[in-house]
Design a protein around this motif. Sequence first.
Motif, PDB file in Angstrom:
ATOM      1  N   LEU A  23      57.845  19.066 -35.133  1.00 29.10           N
ATOM      2  CA  LEU A  23      58.456  18.896 -36.688  1.00 29.10           C
ATOM      3  C   LEU A  23      58.100  17.611 -37.101  1.00 29.10           C
ATOM      4  O   LEU A  23      57.769  17.381 -38.206  1.00 29.10           O
ATOM      5  CB  LEU A  23      60.000  19.428 -36.746  1.00 29.10           C
ATOM      6  CG  LEU A  23      60.447  19.601 -37.791  1.00 29.10           C
ATOM      7  CD1 LEU A  23      59.802  20.325 -39.237  1.00 29.10           C
ATOM      8  CD2 LEU A  23      61.777  20.102 -38.209  1.00 29.10           C
ATOM      9  N   ALA A  24      58.868  16.677 -36.433  1.00 24.27           N
ATOM     10  CA  ALA A  24      59.007  15.274 -36.720  1.00 24.27           C
ATOM     11  C   ALA A  24      57.476  14.507 -36.812  1.00 24.27           C
ATOM     12  O   ALA A  24      57.007  14.091 -37.962  1.00 24.27           O
ATOM     13  CB  ALA A  24      59.557  14.410 -35.861  1.00 24.27           C
ATOM     14  N   ALA A  25      56.539  15.012 -36.068  1.00 27.48           N
ATOM     15  CA  ALA A  25      55.122  14.687 -36.243  1.00 27.48           C
ATOM     16  C   ALA A  25      54.599  15.175 -37.606  1.00 27.48           C
ATOM     17  O   ALA A  25      53.783  14.605 -38.121  1.00 27.48           O
ATOM     18  CB  ALA A  25      54.299  15.218 -35.002  1.00 27.48           C
ATOM     19  N   ASN A  26      54.574  16.636 -37.576  1.00 29.14           N
ATOM     20  CA  ASN A  26      54.179  17.120 -38.936  1.00 29.14           C
ATOM     21  C   ASN A  26      54.940  16.494 -40.190  1.00 29.14           C
ATOM     22  O   ASN A  26      54.022  16.300 -41.091  1.00 29.14           O
ATOM     23  CB  ASN A  26      54.491  18.701 -39.058  1.00 29.14           C
ATOM     24  CG  ASN A  26      53.862  19.289 -37.795  1.00 29.14           C
ATOM     25  OD1 ASN A  26      52.688  19.062 -37.625  1.00 29.14           O
ATOM     26  ND2 ASN A  26      54.346  20.664 -37.819  1.00 29.14           N
ATOM     27  N   LEU A  27      56.028  16.167 -40.221  1.00 28.35           N
ATOM     28  CA  LEU A  27      56.851  15.614 -41.478  1.00 28.35           C
ATOM     29  C   LEU A  27      56.094  14.164 -41.669  1.00 28.35           C
ATOM     30  O   LEU A  27      56.193  13.632 -42.648  1.00 28.35           O
ATOM     31  CB  LEU A  27      58.012  15.470 -41.184  1.00 28.35           C
ATOM     32  CG  LEU A  27      59.094  16.593 -41.422  1.00 28.35           C
ATOM     33  CD1 LEU A  27      60.331  16.211 -41.045  1.00 28.35           C
ATOM     34  CD2 LEU A  27      59.104  17.194 -42.564  1.00 28.35           C
ATOM     35  N   GLU A  28      55.736  13.287 -40.731  1.00 31.27           N
ATOM     36  CA  GLU A  28      54.781  12.161 -40.972  1.00 31.27           C
ATOM     37  C   GLU A  28      53.510  12.101 -40.722  1.00 31.27           C
ATOM     38  O   GLU A  28      52.772  11.251 -40.762  1.00 31.27           O
ATOM     39  CB  GLU A  28      55.455  11.292 -39.543  1.00 31.27           C
ATOM     40  CG  GLU A  28      56.894  11.057 -39.380  1.00 31.27           C
ATOM     41  CD  GLU A  28      57.153  10.000 -40.518  1.00 31.27           C
ATOM     42  OE1 GLU A  28      56.516   9.307 -40.772  1.00 31.27           O
ATOM     43  OE2 GLU A  28      58.390   9.844 -41.005  1.00 31.27           O
ATOM     44  N   HIS A  29      52.827  13.383 -40.857  1.00 28.20           N
ATOM     45  CA  HIS A  29      51.220  13.651 -40.560  1.00 28.20           C
ATOM     46  C   HIS A  29      51.016  13.069 -39.512  1.00 28.20           C
ATOM     47  O   HIS A  29      49.895  12.260 -39.945  1.00 28.20           O
ATOM     48  CB  HIS A  29      50.736  13.336 -42.148  1.00 28.20           C
ATOM     49  CG  HIS A  29      51.467  13.832 -43.360  1.00 28.20           C
ATOM     50  ND1 HIS A  29      51.200  15.156 -43.691  1.00 28.20           N
ATOM     51  CD2 HIS A  29      52.328  13.474 -44.142  1.00 28.20           C
ATOM     52  CE1 HIS A  29      51.798  15.629 -44.598  1.00 28.20           C
ATOM     53  NE2 HIS A  29      52.399  14.512 -44.953  1.00 28.20           N
ATOM     54  N   ARG A  30      51.281  13.128 -38.725  1.00 28.27           N
ATOM     55  CA  ARG A  30      50.778  12.496 -37.304  1.00 28.27           C
ATOM     56  C   ARG A  30      50.485  13.664 -36.331  1.00 28.27           C
ATOM     57  O   ARG A  30      51.062  14.703 -36.161  1.00 28.27           O
ATOM     58  CB  ARG A  30      51.871  11.613 -36.460  1.00 28.27           C
ATOM     59  CG  ARG A  30      52.287  10.436 -37.559  1.00 28.27           C
ATOM     60  CD  ARG A  30      53.331   9.369 -36.966  1.00 28.27           C
ATOM     61  NE  ARG A  30      53.706   8.390 -37.779  1.00 28.27           N
ATOM     62  CZ  ARG A  30      53.056   7.295 -38.007  1.00 28.27           C
ATOM     63  NH1 ARG A  30      51.780   7.063 -37.207  1.00 28.27           N
ATOM     64  NH2 ARG A  30      53.477   6.413 -38.710  1.00 28.27           N
ATOM     65  N   MET A  35      52.805  10.490 -32.599  1.00 23.95           N
ATOM     66  CA  MET A  35      54.483  10.278 -32.831  1.00 23.95           C
ATOM     67  C   MET A  35      55.153   9.923 -31.618  1.00 23.95           C
ATOM     68  O   MET A  35      56.070   8.971 -31.825  1.00 23.95           O
ATOM     69  CB  MET A  35      55.158  11.712 -33.370  1.00 23.95           C
ATOM     70  CG  MET A  35      56.278  11.758 -33.647  1.00 23.95           C
ATOM     71  SD  MET A  35      56.475  11.074 -35.591  1.00 23.95           S
ATOM     72  CE  MET A  35      57.993  10.353 -35.447  1.00 23.95           C
ATOM     73  N   VAL A  36      54.860  10.346 -30.608  1.00 20.50           N
ATOM     74  CA  VAL A  36      55.260   9.499 -29.275  1.00 20.50           C
ATOM     75  C   VAL A  36      55.214   8.111 -29.068  1.00 20.50           C
ATOM     76  O   VAL A  36      56.081   7.444 -29.043  1.00 20.50           O
ATOM     77  CB  VAL A  36      54.834  10.254 -27.829  1.00 20.50           C
ATOM     78  CG1 VAL A  36      55.201   9.697 -26.920  1.00 20.50           C
ATOM     79  CG2 VAL A  36      55.229  11.852 -28.105  1.00 20.50           C
ATOM     80  N   GLU A  37      53.998   7.725 -29.486  1.00 25.57           N
ATOM     81  CA  GLU A  37      53.715   6.110 -29.398  1.00 25.57           C
ATOM     82  C   GLU A  37      54.471   5.421 -30.524  1.00 25.57           C
ATOM     83  O   GLU A  37      55.177   4.588 -30.168  1.00 25.57           O
ATOM     84  CB  GLU A  37      52.256   6.263 -29.666  1.00 25.57           C
ATOM     85  CG  GLU A  37      51.489   4.660 -29.484  1.00 25.57           C
ATOM     86  CD  GLU A  37      50.200   4.446 -29.593  1.00 25.57           C
ATOM     87  OE1 GLU A  37      49.870   3.174 -30.177  1.00 25.57           O
ATOM     88  OE2 GLU A  37      49.508   5.189 -29.655  1.00 25.57           O
ATOM     89  N   VAL A  38      54.625   5.963 -31.726  1.00 28.92           N
ATOM     90  CA  VAL A  38      55.480   5.460 -32.749  1.00 28.92           C
ATOM     91  C   VAL A  38      56.936   5.215 -32.407  1.00 28.92           C
ATOM     92  O   VAL A  38      57.401   4.367 -32.498  1.00 28.92           O
ATOM     93  CB  VAL A  38      55.335   5.974 -34.094  1.00 28.92           C
ATOM     94  CG1 VAL A  38      56.269   5.629 -35.075  1.00 28.92           C
ATOM     95  CG2 VAL A  38      53.839   6.008 -34.724  1.00 28.92           C
TER      96      VAL A  38
END
Length: 65
Positions: A23-30, A35-38
């Motif tokens: 969900l977090a990755a989708n919200l950030e378009h990643r 997303m894990v790297e960020v």
Amino acid sequence: MAASKTATLTFRIHPALKKALRLAANLEHRSIANMVEVLIRDYCEQRGIDIPSSSDAENSIGVRS
């Protein structure tokens, strides 16, 4: 300049955490991997943990390009 190589990381995670990560990755378009790297980079930055650049890391362990 050649692209730096990446390392594979495999780990198990609770399904609810994976769902939250997705969900977090989708919200950030990643992607999930990005997303894990960020998240890791943000964590390290907040705590003053230095992440060497690819060339610095290769030089410190004696790897030649």
